[in-house]
Design a protein around this motif. Structure first.
Motif, PDB file in Angstrom:
ATOM      1  N   PRO A 124       0.809  -1.230   0.021  1.00  0.00           N
ATOM      2  CA  PRO A 124       0.105  -0.096   0.142  1.00  0.00           C
ATOM      3  C   PRO A 124       0.908   1.218  -0.156  1.00  0.00           C
ATOM      4  O   PRO A 124       0.279   2.236   0.518  1.00  0.00           O
ATOM      5  CB  PRO A 124      -0.871   0.059   1.223  1.00  0.00           C
ATOM      6  CG  PRO A 124       0.313  -0.831   2.310  1.00  0.00           C
ATOM      7  CD  PRO A 124       1.250  -1.764   1.483  1.00  0.00           C
ATOM      8  N   TYR A 125       2.093   1.307  -0.725  1.00  0.00           N
ATOM      9  CA  TYR A 125       2.994   2.386  -0.548  1.00  0.00           C
ATOM     10  C   TYR A 125       2.789   3.381  -1.509  1.00  0.00           C
ATOM     11  O   TYR A 125       3.186   4.494  -1.421  1.00  0.00           O
ATOM     12  CB  TYR A 125       4.331   1.909  -0.600  1.00  0.00           C
ATOM     13  CG  TYR A 125       4.747   1.464   0.659  1.00  0.00           C
ATOM     14  CD1 TYR A 125       5.328   2.068   1.673  1.00  0.00           C
ATOM     15  CD2 TYR A 125       4.987  -0.022   0.741  1.00  0.00           C
ATOM     16  CE1 TYR A 125       5.943   1.552   2.830  1.00  0.00           C
ATOM     17  CE2 TYR A 125       5.235  -0.720   1.868  1.00  0.00           C
ATOM     18  CZ  TYR A 125       5.888   0.069   2.968  1.00  0.00           C
ATOM     19  OH  TYR A 125       6.208  -0.528   4.039  1.00  0.00           O
TER      20      TYR A 125
ATOM     21  N   GLU B 409      16.315  -0.281  -4.526  1.00  0.00           N
ATOM     22  CA  GLU B 409      14.899   0.377  -4.409  1.00  0.00           C
ATOM     23  C   GLU B 409      14.360   0.480  -3.063  1.00  0.00           C
ATOM     24  O   GLU B 409      14.410  -0.240  -2.058  1.00  0.00           O
ATOM     25  CB  GLU B 409      13.826  -0.549  -5.202  1.00  0.00           C
ATOM     26  CG  GLU B 409      14.227  -0.801  -6.595  1.00  0.00           C
ATOM     27  CD  GLU B 409      14.115   0.537  -7.502  1.00  0.00           C
ATOM     28  OE1 GLU B 409      13.489   1.400  -6.813  1.00  0.00           O
ATOM     29  OE2 GLU B 409      14.777   0.526  -8.636  1.00  0.00           O
ATOM     30  N   LEU B 410      13.896   1.625  -2.833  1.00  0.00           N
ATOM     31  CA  LEU B 410      13.178   2.064  -1.526  1.00  0.00           C
ATOM     32  C   LEU B 410      12.097   1.105  -1.287  1.00  0.00           C
ATOM     33  O   LEU B 410      12.194   0.545   0.164  1.00  0.00           O
ATOM     34  CB  LEU B 410      12.673   3.489  -1.544  1.00  0.00           C
ATOM     35  CG  LEU B 410      12.036   4.025  -0.055  1.00  0.00           C
ATOM     36  CD1 LEU B 410      13.062   3.797   0.987  1.00  0.00           C
ATOM     37  CD2 LEU B 410      11.711   5.511  -0.394  1.00  0.00           C
ATOM     38  N   ILE B 411      11.421   0.592  -1.753  1.00  0.00           N
ATOM     39  CA  ILE B 411      10.368  -0.450  -1.606  1.00  0.00           C
ATOM     40  C   ILE B 411      11.016  -1.692  -1.026  1.00  0.00           C
ATOM     41  O   ILE B 411      10.831  -2.051  -0.030  1.00  0.00           O
ATOM     42  CB  ILE B 411       9.601  -0.766  -2.872  1.00  0.00           C
ATOM     43  CG1 ILE B 411       8.606  -1.838  -2.407  1.00  0.00           C
ATOM     44  CG2 ILE B 411      10.428  -1.279  -4.064  1.00  0.00           C
ATOM     45  CD1 ILE B 411       7.307  -1.300  -1.647  1.00  0.00           C
ATOM     46  N   LEU B 414      12.109  -0.831   2.438  1.00  0.00           N
ATOM     47  CA  LEU B 414      10.864  -0.789   3.453  1.00  0.00           C
ATOM     48  C   LEU B 414      10.386  -1.972   3.720  1.00  0.00           C
ATOM     49  O   LEU B 414       9.893  -2.423   4.838  1.00  0.00           O
ATOM     50  CB  LEU B 414       9.906   0.322   2.883  1.00  0.00           C
ATOM     51  CG  LEU B 414      10.154   1.747   2.757  1.00  0.00           C
ATOM     52  CD1 LEU B 414       9.213   2.319   1.940  1.00  0.00           C
ATOM     53  CD2 LEU B 414      10.245   2.223   4.157  1.00  0.00           C
ATOM     54  N   ARG B 415      10.100  -3.047   2.785  1.00  0.00           N
ATOM     55  CA  ARG B 415       9.906  -4.469   2.875  1.00  0.00           C
ATOM     56  C   ARG B 415      10.897  -4.912   3.979  1.00  0.00           C
ATOM     57  O   ARG B 415      10.246  -5.796   4.842  1.00  0.00           O
ATOM     58  CB  ARG B 415       9.746  -5.233   1.725  1.00  0.00           C
ATOM     59  CG  ARG B 415       8.637  -4.679   0.648  1.00  0.00           C
ATOM     60  CD  ARG B 415       7.279  -4.940   1.363  1.00  0.00           C
ATOM     61  NE  ARG B 415       6.260  -4.680   0.213  1.00  0.00           N
ATOM     62  CZ  ARG B 415       5.191  -4.428   0.269  1.00  0.00           C
ATOM     63  NH1 ARG B 415       4.612  -4.217   1.913  1.00  0.00           N
ATOM     64  NH2 ARG B 415       4.315  -4.054  -0.490  1.00  0.00           N
ATOM     65  N   GLU B 418       9.840  -3.778   7.485  1.00  0.00           N
ATOM     66  CA  GLU B 418       8.465  -4.346   7.926  1.00  0.00           C
ATOM     67  C   GLU B 418       8.972  -5.737   8.821  1.00  0.00           C
ATOM     68  O   GLU B 418       7.999  -5.931   9.791  1.00  0.00           O
ATOM     69  CB  GLU B 418       7.819  -5.020   6.781  1.00  0.00           C
ATOM     70  CG  GLU B 418       7.001  -3.667   6.087  1.00  0.00           C
ATOM     71  CD  GLU B 418       6.424  -4.164   4.725  1.00  0.00           C
ATOM     72  OE1 GLU B 418       6.210  -5.420   4.539  1.00  0.00           O
ATOM     73  OE2 GLU B 418       6.181  -3.399   3.858  1.00  0.00           O
ATOM     74  N   VAL B 438      11.874  15.860  -4.112  1.00  0.00           N
ATOM     75  CA  VAL B 438      10.734  15.725  -3.426  1.00  0.00           C
ATOM     76  C   VAL B 438      10.222  16.848  -2.681  1.00  0.00           C
ATOM     77  O   VAL B 438       8.909  16.867  -2.216  1.00  0.00           O
ATOM     78  CB  VAL B 438      10.920  14.523  -2.167  1.00  0.00           C
ATOM     79  CG1 VAL B 438       9.987  14.231  -1.393  1.00  0.00           C
ATOM     80  CG2 VAL B 438      11.310  13.297  -2.909  1.00  0.00           C
ATOM     81  N   PHE B 444       4.440  12.334  -1.873  1.00  0.00           N
ATOM     82  CA  PHE B 444       5.352  10.983  -2.049  1.00  0.00           C
ATOM     83  C   PHE B 444       5.560  10.597  -0.535  1.00  0.00           C
ATOM     84  O   PHE B 444       5.409   9.387  -0.421  1.00  0.00           O
ATOM     85  CB  PHE B 444       6.624  11.624  -2.843  1.00  0.00           C
ATOM     86  CG  PHE B 444       7.679  10.352  -2.801  1.00  0.00           C
ATOM     87  CD1 PHE B 444       7.434   9.391  -3.677  1.00  0.00           C
ATOM     88  CD2 PHE B 444       8.659  10.552  -2.197  1.00  0.00           C
ATOM     89  CE1 PHE B 444       8.336   8.464  -3.922  1.00  0.00           C
ATOM     90  CE2 PHE B 444       9.701   9.444  -2.278  1.00  0.00           C
ATOM     91  CZ  PHE B 444       9.564   8.380  -2.892  1.00  0.00           C
ATOM     92  N   ASP B 447       2.711   9.264   1.339  1.00  0.00           N
ATOM     93  CA  ASP B 447       2.279   8.024   0.874  1.00  0.00           C
ATOM     94  C   ASP B 447       3.049   6.918   1.503  1.00  0.00           C
ATOM     95  O   ASP B 447       2.827   5.925   1.885  1.00  0.00           O
ATOM     96  CB  ASP B 447       2.201   7.870  -0.680  1.00  0.00           C
ATOM     97  CG  ASP B 447       1.239   8.553  -1.372  1.00  0.00           C
ATOM     98  OD1 ASP B 447       0.132   9.235  -0.594  1.00  0.00           O
ATOM     99  OD2 ASP B 447       1.024   8.927  -2.664  1.00  0.00           O
ATOM    100  N   VAL B 448       4.456   7.193   1.575  1.00  0.00           N
ATOM    101  CA  VAL B 448       5.387   6.367   1.889  1.00  0.00           C
ATOM    102  C   VAL B 448       5.051   5.882   3.559  1.00  0.00           C
ATOM    103  O   VAL B 448       5.134   4.775   3.868  1.00  0.00           O
ATOM    104  CB  VAL B 448       6.977   6.858   1.583  1.00  0.00           C
ATOM    105  CG1 VAL B 448       7.867   5.955   2.569  1.00  0.00           C
ATOM    106  CG2 VAL B 448       7.343   6.579   0.380  1.00  0.00           C
ATOM    107  N   GLY B 451       1.887   3.926   3.773  1.00  0.00           N
ATOM    108  CA  GLY B 451       1.991   2.595   3.518  1.00  0.00           C
ATOM    109  C   GLY B 451       2.647   1.881   4.496  1.00  0.00           C
ATOM    110  O   GLY B 451       2.436   0.583   4.801  1.00  0.00           O
ATOM    111  N   SER B 452       3.619   2.504   5.043  1.00  0.00           N
ATOM    112  CA  SER B 452       4.772   1.921   5.920  1.00  0.00           C
ATOM    113  C   SER B 452       4.144   1.516   7.293  1.00  0.00           C
ATOM    114  O   SER B 452       4.168   0.320   7.774  1.00  0.00           O
ATOM    115  CB  SER B 452       5.979   2.893   6.600  1.00  0.00           C
ATOM    116  OG  SER B 452       6.730   3.204   5.417  1.00  0.00           O
TER     117      SER B 452
END
Lengths: 295, 514
Positions: A124-125, B409-411, B414-415, B418, B438, B444, B447-448, B451-452
């Motif tokens: 959901p980011y 990648e930042l995603i 973050l994963r 988690e 940014v 932006f 949203d991060v 989501g986090s």
């Protein structure tokens, strides 16, 4: 232009797969919030200042890049096609630099479901997806399928386009699209031909049609003072867009030309100074645009 | 009290004289250093067997570290006064009535801060400033309120000389909160550290976006997952020091940390690590913490005599202790190499799974260990991902991925977060320097953050890659102040020296820009 469209259509193997140049998981610069940006390969314009010219053509399987890859991420398969292993790639872009046809071998043929599977990993980011190119509207059926999937998952949908698709004829695509980010490369036809190698009647028709239907999220103009009449372009574009502001906000993004990534033959243009950019922004505001951004 | 030999006494005397003559330390920093040296001569805590071999060792082999808390703890490490009560009732000891307007409120707080002890001698918690001040700013001229709060925050930066001092704002959007964020964006100063408690169901987007704007100017606030902290510590939790979740009106007696990378070096196999080495070191550290807590509670007299306790601004039964750890990355990588495997922490599924298993072991140990004075947290310590200290070399904070090895990648980064943030109610966090494009798209980052926190990340910090104020590990320092110190000049805040050490030993200025 028509001829080019045919060439690209022939590259589609027929099962709805399109050439994907890359997918950027998190993008802060392709629309509001955090979005996954999908870049499709192939373009029907030849803009001189294009900063990613390797997204324009499709691979001809000449094999020039295969031996040059420092990581062995490229190979030629039994059918003579150039193949790419993403997991070995180090992103050095050697393949792009050595390609004699201004292309990239790192293209994946993907269908809407496959692209969406890549997009979903970011939920959901992210709040949405933006499809860009190349010129992504060369593949309207793909866009529609992808956007139906995205909408179903609660994601926003934006198209980044040069405005050559006749949007009026694609109501189903527009029905699942939040908005279009439309490039206005030049107002005058002659200038437009010089900048892009293509005409702009349909682009301008789209400008009005999309603004009138409330689907024009953003217009942008890359400012190259030596190449076309920037003042006239900004003024006329702003005038037309502003007359439809009642149908939804339209941002005008004024983008300074920068030589990064531009082909050598065209990288000699001057970067416009801040005063000229401010002047253009002021012109847009004078025509009634309220949301004007210089980048 | 146990005897010590004259050699140690004389060694300490030498250090005291060096401190007196130091050209770099300010007067306050000298006084604090002298007190610590005097304290180091005391031997009053019952040290568990085996501690010396695990703790009094060079940095590449020590397995336990007590973070310079001293030999005879005369106060808890972190103290979290109930400033709401102070606003409501004033203080007899400080001879202050409850404040009636913003002038009095700010004056009272500044007085109170000078009387809150901690391991650094500066308060590590300055209050939920927005909630405390909001009633006073409602019916007054906003420009005047802004000017007063601005002067108050400058006063704090120049007199609370340590950036472990932490104020909270949020989760509610308030007028006072907005003024604080606006002023801090302009001031670009290191103190106080600030956390915004964020809950997407409570915090308005507008308020969160103001926080993001401020953080891209002055590297704060950080963002805390309000839902998560609330579910673990209750509504009255606070964020103090670096990013420590603690209970209001309580605090933490002590914080010791496991150096997991060095514990792994003692192991002959993964099995040996999990079954023998890790549990043994955890046991010694827990015994040591128990002994420190016993001294503080039963012998130091702090809870009987300090006005904070006497007037109820803190209560002994709201304290806990923090069971810290660093270097999970180095630990996992060493154990992978021991098995002849090449997978690296932060990049390889098996390596990360091993990291999770190790954290499960530590968590299980902690949940089985009971301390009689940690009633506030069901008799257990709280796990803490410690951010490291200036002298650490080749040790990654808490569960962070080493600087220089962050995923592309930042995603993916973050994963990874988690998987690990959930273990640490008393604090963990990851830090991301942000590319200035940014600046034009604050949504932006919003949203991060959203989501986090939906995915169970606890705490995030951002700063603009080109900012003068930067987050070192958990605390803030100005690059320009580090440069002064490097030239041998005096600097106001003691944390600048820590930042300089971390810059040289831990490459904190080389984090991957997002």
């Amino acid at each position: 232009m028509e001829k080019k469209e045919k060439v690209l259509a022939a590259a589609d193997p027929g099962c709805g797969r399109v050439p994907v140049n890359k997918i950027i998981p998190f993008s802060a610069v392709d629309g509001p919030g955090n979005r996954t940006a999908v870049f499709l390969q192939g373009c029907n314009f030849d803009c001189r200042y294009c900063h990613n010219p390797e997204t324009r053509n499709l691979c001809r399987n000449c094999g020039s890049c295969v031996g040059k890859c420092p990581k062995g991420a490229l190979f030629t398969d039994e059918d003579g096609k150039v193949r790419f292993c993403p997991e070995k790639c180090c992103g050095c872009d050697t393949c792009i630099h050595v390609c004699p046809f201004g292309c990239s071998p790192r293209i994946r043929m993907m269908c809407a479901e496959e692209v969406f599977a890549e997009v979903k990993k970011q939920q959901p980011y992210i709040r949405g997806i933006t499809v860009s190119g190349g010129e992504c509207t060369l593949y309207p059926d793909f866009l529609e399928k992808l956007f139906v999937l995205a909408r179903g998952a609660g994601l926003g949908t934006l198209i980044d386009s040069n405005g050559t698709l006749d949007f009026e004829k694609y109501p189903q695509l527009l029905a699942v699209t939040d908005g279009i980010m439309l490039d206005i490369k030049s107002w005058d036809l002659e200038d437009h031909l010089r900048v892009t190698g293509a005409a702009n009647e349909r682009v301008l028709k789209n400008l009005e049609y999309l603004a009138a239907s409330g689907r024009l999220f953003e217009v942008r103009t890359v400012v190259v003072p030596e190449l076309f009449d920037c003042e006239k372009t900004v003024r006329e574009t702003a005038r037309l867009a502003a007359s439809y502001l009642g149908r939804g906000n339209i941002r005008y993004k004024i983008i300074a030309y920068r030589p990064m990534g531009v082909r050598e033959a065209y990288s000699h243009y001057h970067v416009p100074d801040q005063a000229f950019l401010d002047h253009l922004a002021e012109l847009a505001r004078r025509e009634g645009m309220t949301d004007v951004l210089i980048v | 009290m146990r005897d010590i030999d004259m050699e140690r006494v004389n060694g300490t005397r030498e250090k005291m004289l060096e401190t007196v003559k130091s050209p770099v330390l300010t007067h306050e920093q000298k006084v604090a250093a002298m007190a610590n040296l005097a304290d180091s001569l005391l031997e009053v805590v019952d040290l568990p067997e085996g501690l010396h071999d695990l703790m009094d060792q060079p940095i590449d082999s020590k397995c336990i570290c007590d973070l310079a808390e001293g030999h005879a703890p005369l106060r808890p490490r972190y103290i979290i006064p109930d400033y709401k009560k102070f606003m409501r009732e004033g203080s007899k000891f400080l001879q202050l009535d409850p404040p009636k307007d913003l002038f009095e409120a700010l004056n009272s707080l500044l007085i109170f801060y000078k009387h809150v002890p901690s391991v650094t001698n500066f308060p590590v918690y300055l209050g939920a400033l927005d909630e405390l001040l909001d009633p006073f700013v409602q019916d007054m001229d906003e420009e005047l309120a802004k000017k007063m709060i601005r002067l108050f925050l400058i006063h704090v930066d120049r007199t609370v000389l340590d950036s472990f001092s932490h104020a909270n704002v949020g989760p509610r959007d308030t007028k006072a909160g907005r003024i604080i964020l606006e002023v801090e964006a302009e001031l670009e100063q290191a103190v106080p550290n600030i956390t915004m408690k964020y809950d997407e169901d409570i915090t308005s987007d507008e308020f969160a976006l103001m926080g993001i704007n401020t953080t891209l100017h002055s590297a704060k606030p950080s963002f805390a997952n309000h839902k998560m902290f609330k579910s673990e510590l209750g509504e009255d939790y606070v964020i103090a020091s670096c990013y420590n979740g603690l209970k209001l009106g309580g605090g933490s007696y002590t914080l010791c940390r496991l150096l997991l990378g060095n514990i792994a070096k003692r192991a002959s196999s993964v099995e040996d690590f999990k079954k023998n080495q890790l549990p043994y070191v955890c046991r010694v550290m827990a015994d040591y913490m128990d002994a420190r807590i016993r001294f503080e509670v039963e012998e130091s007299g702090f809870f009987e005599n300090n006005f904070l306790a006497k007037e109820g601004f803190i209560r002994r039964d709201r304290f806990t202790a923090m069971f810290g750890m660093v270097g999970l990355a180095e630990c996992v990588n060493h154990l992978m190499e021991l098995q002849g495997k090449t997978g690296r922490y932060g990049h390889d599924e098996e390596a990360d799974a091993l990291g999770v298993e190790i954290m499960d072991e530590i968590d299980a140990f902690n949940k089985a260990h009971v301390n009689p004075y940690c009633e506030a947290t069901d008799g257990h310590f709280l796990l803490h991902a410690q951010v490291g200290i200036d002298s650490d070399m080749g040790i990654s904070p808490g569960t962070r991925i080493p600087i220089g090895e962050e995923p592309e990648e930042l995603i993916d980064h973050l994963r990874h977060c988690e998987k690990f943030h959930r273990y640490f109610p008393s604090g963990t966090g990851d830090i991301f320097p942000i590319d200035t494009t940014v600046h034009k798209n604050h949504d932006f980052l919003l949203d991060v953050i959203k989501g986090s926190f939906r995915e169970g990340i606890r705490y995030l910090s951002f700063y603009a890659a080109d900012s003068d104020v930067v987050r070192i590990t958990g605390y803030l320092v100005k690059r320009s102040e580090i440069e002064k110190l490097e030239r041998g000049e005096n600097v106001l805040q003691d944390t600048t020296a820590l930042g300089m050490g971390a810059k040289h030993n831990s490459r904190v200025f080389q984090r991957k820009v997002r």
